[in-house]
Design a protein around this motif. Structure first.
Motif, PDB file in Angstrom:
ATOM      1  N   ILE A  72       0.116  -1.285  -0.137  1.00 16.53           N
ATOM      2  CA  ILE A  72       0.421  -0.040   0.282  1.00 16.53           C
ATOM      3  C   ILE A  72       0.566   1.450  -0.204  1.00 16.53           C
ATOM      4  O   ILE A  72       0.890   2.660  -0.888  1.00 16.53           O
ATOM      5  CB  ILE A  72      -1.148  -0.824   0.927  1.00 16.53           C
ATOM      6  CG1 ILE A  72      -1.599  -1.299   0.840  1.00 16.53           C
ATOM      7  CG2 ILE A  72      -1.935   0.802   1.518  1.00 16.53           C
ATOM      8  CD1 ILE A  72      -3.663  -1.217   1.609  1.00 16.53           C
ATOM      9  N   GLN A  73       2.054   0.940   1.023  1.00 13.64           N
ATOM     10  CA  GLN A  73       2.802   2.197   0.952  1.00 13.64           C
ATOM     11  C   GLN A  73       3.112   2.935  -0.452  1.00 13.64           C
ATOM     12  O   GLN A  73       3.538   3.975  -0.766  1.00 13.64           O
ATOM     13  CB  GLN A  73       4.048   2.374   1.459  1.00 13.64           C
ATOM     14  CG  GLN A  73       4.513   3.279   2.288  1.00 13.64           C
ATOM     15  CD  GLN A  73       5.491   3.684   1.140  1.00 13.64           C
ATOM     16  OE1 GLN A  73       6.312   3.111   0.593  1.00 13.64           O
ATOM     17  NE2 GLN A  73       6.440   4.690   1.256  1.00 13.64           N
ATOM     18  N   PHE A  84      -2.951  -8.937   4.812  1.00 15.35           N
ATOM     19  CA  PHE A  84      -3.957  -8.325   3.482  1.00 15.35           C
ATOM     20  C   PHE A  84      -4.397  -6.978   4.102  1.00 15.35           C
ATOM     21  O   PHE A  84      -4.399  -7.237   5.621  1.00 15.35           O
ATOM     22  CB  PHE A  84      -5.383  -8.906   3.615  1.00 15.35           C
ATOM     23  CG  PHE A  84      -6.482  -8.565   3.259  1.00 15.35           C
ATOM     24  CD1 PHE A  84      -6.773  -9.037   2.667  1.00 15.35           C
ATOM     25  CD2 PHE A  84      -7.504  -7.808   3.937  1.00 15.35           C
ATOM     26  CE1 PHE A  84      -7.990  -8.882   1.345  1.00 15.35           C
ATOM     27  CE2 PHE A  84      -8.723  -7.161   3.834  1.00 15.35           C
ATOM     28  CZ  PHE A  84      -8.331  -7.891   2.152  1.00 15.35           C
ATOM     29  N   THR A  85      -4.610  -5.694   3.370  1.00 13.34           N
ATOM     30  CA  THR A  85      -4.820  -4.946   4.042  1.00 13.34           C
ATOM     31  C   THR A  85      -6.291  -3.960   2.814  1.00 13.34           C
ATOM     32  O   THR A  85      -6.586  -4.659   1.432  1.00 13.34           O
ATOM     33  CB  THR A  85      -4.574  -3.744   4.052  1.00 13.34           C
ATOM     34  OG1 THR A  85      -2.716  -4.537   5.035  1.00 13.34           O
ATOM     35  CG2 THR A  85      -4.369  -2.437   5.004  1.00 13.34           C
ATOM     36  N   ALA A  86      -7.295  -3.558   4.110  1.00 11.47           N
ATOM     37  CA  ALA A  86      -8.441  -2.660   3.047  1.00 11.47           C
ATOM     38  C   ALA A  86      -8.107  -1.092   3.820  1.00 11.47           C
ATOM     39  O   ALA A  86      -8.132  -1.600   4.977  1.00 11.47           O
ATOM     40  CB  ALA A  86      -9.560  -3.947   3.092  1.00 11.47           C
ATOM     41  N   PHE A 112     -12.163   6.060  -1.634  1.00 11.47           N
ATOM     42  CA  PHE A 112     -10.966   5.526  -2.837  1.00 11.47           C
ATOM     43  C   PHE A 112     -11.193   4.096  -1.751  1.00 11.47           C
ATOM     44  O   PHE A 112     -10.555   3.736  -0.419  1.00 11.47           O
ATOM     45  CB  PHE A 112      -9.740   6.210  -2.618  1.00 11.47           C
ATOM     46  CG  PHE A 112      -9.971   7.117  -4.124  1.00 11.47           C
ATOM     47  CD1 PHE A 112     -10.492   8.172  -3.217  1.00 11.47           C
ATOM     48  CD2 PHE A 112      -8.992   6.859  -4.786  1.00 11.47           C
ATOM     49  CE1 PHE A 112     -10.624   9.888  -4.369  1.00 11.47           C
ATOM     50  CE2 PHE A 112      -9.299   8.222  -6.143  1.00 11.47           C
ATOM     51  CZ  PHE A 112      -9.850   8.853  -5.552  1.00 11.47           C
ATOM     52  N   TYR A 113     -11.620   2.857  -1.833  1.00 10.00           N
ATOM     53  CA  TYR A 113     -11.455   1.827  -1.360  1.00 10.00           C
ATOM     54  C   TYR A 113     -10.623   1.383  -1.698  1.00 10.00           C
ATOM     55  O   TYR A 113     -10.032   0.712  -2.898  1.00 10.00           O
ATOM     56  CB  TYR A 113     -12.851   0.938  -1.068  1.00 10.00           C
ATOM     57  CG  TYR A 113     -14.246   1.611  -0.956  1.00 10.00           C
ATOM     58  CD1 TYR A 113     -14.794   1.720   0.374  1.00 10.00           C
ATOM     59  CD2 TYR A 113     -15.241   1.328  -1.611  1.00 10.00           C
ATOM     60  CE1 TYR A 113     -15.710   2.427   0.895  1.00 10.00           C
ATOM     61  CE2 TYR A 113     -16.390   2.096  -2.035  1.00 10.00           C
ATOM     62  CZ  TYR A 113     -16.314   2.655   0.050  1.00 10.00           C
ATOM     63  OH  TYR A 113     -17.450   3.320   0.186  1.00 10.00           O
ATOM     64  N   VAL A 114      -9.461   0.766  -0.962  1.00  8.35           N
ATOM     65  CA  VAL A 114      -8.656  -0.182  -1.922  1.00  8.35           C
ATOM     66  C   VAL A 114      -8.091  -0.743  -0.038  1.00  8.35           C
ATOM     67  O   VAL A 114      -8.127  -1.047   1.032  1.00  8.35           O
ATOM     68  CB  VAL A 114      -6.583   0.619  -1.479  1.00  8.35           C
ATOM     69  CG1 VAL A 114      -6.985   1.920  -2.300  1.00  8.35           C
ATOM     70  CG2 VAL A 114      -6.097   0.507   0.114  1.00  8.35           C
ATOM     71  N   ARG A 115      -8.061  -2.408  -1.376  1.00  4.81           N
ATOM     72  CA  ARG A 115      -7.445  -3.736  -0.599  1.00  4.81           C
ATOM     73  C   ARG A 115      -6.260  -4.029  -1.475  1.00  4.81           C
ATOM     74  O   ARG A 115      -6.306  -4.182  -2.980  1.00  4.81           O
ATOM     75  CB  ARG A 115      -8.732  -4.494  -0.352  1.00  4.81           C
ATOM     76  CG  ARG A 115      -9.203  -4.695  -1.885  1.00  4.81           C
ATOM     77  CD  ARG A 115     -10.657  -6.217  -1.682  1.00  4.81           C
ATOM     78  NE  ARG A 115     -10.933  -6.548  -2.809  1.00  4.81           N
ATOM     79  CZ  ARG A 115     -12.065  -7.573  -2.884  1.00  4.81           C
ATOM     80  NH1 ARG A 115     -12.859  -8.000  -1.840  1.00  4.81           N
ATOM     81  NH2 ARG A 115     -12.838  -7.618  -4.280  1.00  4.81           N
ATOM     82  N   THR A 116      -5.434  -5.236  -0.733  1.00  3.24           N
ATOM     83  CA  THR A 116      -4.433  -6.056  -1.537  1.00  3.24           C
ATOM     84  C   THR A 116      -4.337  -7.092  -0.114  1.00  3.24           C
ATOM     85  O   THR A 116      -4.255  -7.141   0.643  1.00  3.24           O
ATOM     86  CB  THR A 116      -3.483  -5.151  -1.455  1.00  3.24           C
ATOM     87  OG1 THR A 116      -2.006  -6.266  -2.094  1.00  3.24           O
ATOM     88  CG2 THR A 116      -3.024  -4.308  -0.110  1.00  3.24           C
ATOM     89  N   GLY A 117      -3.914  -8.178  -0.795  1.00  2.00           N
ATOM     90  CA  GLY A 117      -3.641  -9.937   0.084  1.00  2.00           C
ATOM     91  C   GLY A 117      -2.963 -10.535  -0.933  1.00  2.00           C
ATOM     92  O   GLY A 117      -3.251 -10.329  -2.333  1.00  2.00           O
ATOM     93  N   LYS A 118      -2.480 -11.554  -0.183  1.00  2.00           N
ATOM     94  CA  LYS A 118      -2.150 -12.605  -0.596  1.00  2.00           C
ATOM     95  C   LYS A 118      -2.870 -14.143   0.111  1.00  2.00           C
ATOM     96  O   LYS A 118      -3.636 -13.769   1.323  1.00  2.00           O
ATOM     97  CB  LYS A 118      -0.153 -13.127  -0.074  1.00  2.00           C
ATOM     98  CG  LYS A 118       0.590 -11.581  -0.190  1.00  2.00           C
ATOM     99  CD  LYS A 118       1.983 -12.237  -0.025  1.00  2.00           C
ATOM    100  CE  LYS A 118       2.600 -10.942  -0.582  1.00  2.00           C
ATOM    101  NZ  LYS A 118       3.379 -10.951  -2.212  1.00  2.00           N
TER     102      LYS A 118
END
Ligand code: BG6
Length: 511
Positions: free
Chosen positions: A245-246, A325-327, A342-348
Motif C-alpha cells: 500500500i505504501q 491483507f489490508t483494506a 477510495f476503497y483499496v485492498r490488497t492481500g496474499k
C-alpha cells in the motif's frame, strides 16, 4: 517514458548481481532491451557480489534466469553470445575500499576504450541495509561524481517507516543530487499503469466528469494468489501495508486523483502526485479502526490444492501478527475529491490474481423506466484492468434486443491484446531504459516517498500498540476477512471484481 532515442554509451553496475532480483528481473529486462535494439552500441554490464563466481559461471547463471523468466522465452545461442560479450563479474566486498578502487579502474578502462565518458548507472539490487555502505563508498571513491552521467537506482523497500526513509534520503542526497536518484516502484513501469496517464490526459472525454460531482467512489484491488513464497523473513517485518500500500497502491491512487500536469517534465508530474499524497486524510488514532482492516491468512484451499497458513511459512514467526491483507477507505481532502471514498485492498492467498481499478459513477438522477424493464441495474463503471487482463471497460445500461424494453449492463471493451496484438515490455524494461535515458518521470522522488510514508504512519502506529487476537482471520483462497466486506457495506457498496475476472473464474469452474 516518452523519448524514442537510444541511450548514450552506458555502463550498468549491479550491486547484488548474484541475487534473485538480478536473476529474475534485471538481466532478463536488459536482454529484451538488447533484442529490441534499445541498448547503445557501447554498453557494458558489471555484476558485483560477495559470492565467488568466475565470469563464465556468472554468465551461465544469468542465461538460466533469462531462459526461465524472459518474456521472449529461451535465449537463442547467437543472441546470447552477443549480449554476454558485454557482461563481466567482479567479486566485491562492499565495505572494502579496494573493491571500489578496482571498480573505478575498470570503469576508466572501459571509457578509455570507448573514447567517451559513459553513463554510469549504479543499481542497488541488494538488501536495504547495504545501501548506506555502498552510497558512502561511491562518494569516497569519486566514481559517481559526474552529476550528468552517474545515476543510482534504489529498489523498494525504501525505508521501514517515515523516519528511516527520511534518513535514507539524507544519506543518499548527501552524496548524490536528487536528479541522480532513481527510486523504483515497478508498478509505475507497467504498461497498463503508464496508460492511465494517456487515458486521462490525452482524451478530452473523461476530464469533465472526473470529479466528485460524477464519481461516487473508486475501488482498487491488488489481489495475489501466491503466499509469501521464499520471502517470509523479509515479509514478516513488512506486511501488506508496507509492502504494497505504501508504494504500489498509493501510486495508483495518485494516477487516478492527480490534477492534469502542465507538461510531462519529471518534476511537474511528480509535483502533482505529491499534492495527492499530501491531501490524503490522515486518521487520528481513535478513527483508524473505522477505516482500516487487517488480515492474515490461515491454511486453506487454492484451486483444489491445500496450502499452508502464513504462520507456517518458512522464515515466519509462528506467532506472527503481520498482516497479509489490508483494506482501507481513504479520502482525499481537496476540491476535486472531497467525500469520494477510495476503497483499496490488497492481500496474499486471495482467490484470483488481479489488479483492477473501478471508477463507479453516480446513479442517474431519476429512473424513468418502469421497474419491470430493469432486469439488472448497475451504475456506470469504468474498469481499468492492470493485470493479468490488460483492458479498459466502460460498463453502461443497454436495451436487450427484443420486443420489450428490458435493460441490463453491457461493457464496451478496449483490450490490449485485440487492439495491438503485441508482447508489451515488462515494467523493468521501461524503467531501466528510462534510467539510461535520464528520464525520472516514472520514479519516486524523495519527498514523494516520504509523503507516502506519512499516509500510512498513523495506521502503523496504531497497529504497533493494539492487539490483534483474531489473527489469522481469513482462510487462504478467500477474499480476506469479513470486516473488509463490512468496510464497504457500511456505505451500501460491495467490492467489485472485474467482469474479466468473473468470466475467467466461471471458465475455470466449468472445467
Ligand atoms: C512487490 C512486493 O513489490 O510486488 C511483492 O514486494 C508482490 O510482495 C509484488 O508480490 C507484486 O508485483 P506484481 O508485479 O506481481 O503485481
Amino acid at each position: 517514458m516518452i523519448s524514442a532515442r537510444k541511450p548514450d554509451p552506458t555502463i550498468l553496475i549491479i550491486f547484488g548481481a548474484g541475487g534473485d532480483l538480478a536473476w529474475r528481473k534485471i538481466i532478463p529486462a536488459l536482454y529484451n532491451l538488447f533484442l529490441d535494439g534499445w541498448l547503445p552500441d557501447n554498453f557494458e554490464i558489471i555484476g558485483l557480489d560477495l559470492k565467488t563466481f568466475s565470469n563464465e559461471k556468472f554468465k551461465k547463471r544469468l542465461k538460466e534466469g533469462i531462459d526461465n523468466f524472459s518474456r521472449s522465452g529461451k535465449a537463442k545461442l547467437e543472441d546470447w553470445k552477443k549480449f554476454a560479450a558485454s557482461v563481466s563479474y567482479q567479486k566485491a566486498d562492499f565495505t572494502s575500499v579496494e573493491s571500489f578502487k578496482k571498480l573505478s579502474h575498470r570503469l576508466n578502462e572501459i571509457e578509455k576504450k570507448w573514447g567517451v565518458s559513459a553513463n554510469r548507472i549504479f543499481y542497488m539490487a541488494i538488501p536495504p541495509s547495504f545501501i548506506e555502505t555502498i552510497a558512502k563508498q561511491l562518494g569516497k571513491s569519486h566514481i559517481a561524481k559526474d552529476k550528468n552521467r552517474a545515476r543510482i537506482v534504489v529498489e523498494k523497500p525504501f525505508g521501514h517507516d517515515f523516519v528511516s526513509a527520511r534518513n535514507l534520503n539524507r544519506i543518499i542526497c548527501d552524496i548524490f543530487d536528487e536528479c541522480q536518484v532513481y527510486r523504483i516502484d515497478h508498478y509505475l513501469g507497467k504498461e497498463t499503469v503508464q496508460n492511465m496517464m494517456a487515458f486521462r490526459f490525452a482524451n478530452a472525454l473523461f476530464e469533465p466528469i472526473w470529479n466528485r460531482n460524477y464519481i461516487e467512489h473508486v475501488q482498487i484491488t491488488v489481489a495475489e494468489q501466491v503466499g509469501v513464497e521464499h520471502r517470509g523473513g523479509y515479509y514478516d517485518h513488512a506486511g501488506a501495508l508496507r509492502d504494497m500500500i505504501q508504494n504500489h497502491l498509493l501510486q495508483l491512487i495518485c494516477l487516478i486523483a492527480m490534477e492534469p500536469p502542465v507538461s510531462f517534465n519529471a518534476d511537474e508530474v511528480r509535483n502533482k502526485k505529491v499534492d495527492v499524497l499530501r491531501a490524503i486524510r490522515k486518521y487520528s488514532k481513535e478513527k483508524v479502526n473505522n477505516y482500516v482492516v487487517r488480515g492474515q491468512y490461515s491454511e486453506g484451499w487454492m484451486e483444489g490444492k491445500h496450502v499452508t497458513g502464513y504462520r507456517n511459512e518458512p522464515g515466519v514467526d509462528p506467532k506472527s501478527v503481520t498482516e497479509t491483507f489490508t483494506a482501507i477507505k481513504f479520502f482525499i481532502d481537496n476540491w476535486r475529491w472531497q467525500n469520494v471514498p477510495f476503497y483499496v485492498r490488497t492481500g496474499k492467498r486471495l482467490p484470483e490474481r488481479t489488479s483492477v481499478i473501478t471508477i463507479q459513477f453516480r446513479p442517474v438522477p431519476h429512473r424513468a423506466f418502469p421497474v419491470e424493464s430493469i432486469e439488472s441495474w448497475q451504475h456506470n463503471r469504468l474498469i481499468i484492468n492492470i493485470q493479468p487482463e490488460m483492458s479498459i471497460r466502460l460498463s453502461f445500461q443497454a436495451k436487450k434486443p427484443g420486443l420489450k424494453m428490458i435493460m441490463n449492463p453491457v461493457d464496451m471493451v478496449f483490450s490490449y491484446k485485440d487492439a495491438y496484438n503485441s508482447n508489451p515490455p515488462e515494467a523493468y524494461e521501461t524503467l531501466i531504459l528510462d534510467t539510461m535515458l535520464g528520464d525520472a518521470t516514472l520514479f519516486m522522488r524523495g519527498d514523494q516517498v516520504e509523503a507516502a510514508w506519512e499516509v500510512v504512519m498513523p495506521i502503523l502506529n496504531v497497529w504497533q500498540v493494539s492487539s490483534s487476537e483474531d489473527i489469522p482471520n481469513y482462510a487462504a483462497g478467500t477474499w480476506g476477512p469479513e470486516e473488509a466486506e463490512a468496510l464497504v457495506a457500511r456505505d451500501g457498496n460491495n467490492w467489485l471484481i472485474s467482469p474479466a475476472i468473473s468470466n475467467e473464474t466461471k471458465k475455470k469452474k466449468s472445467k
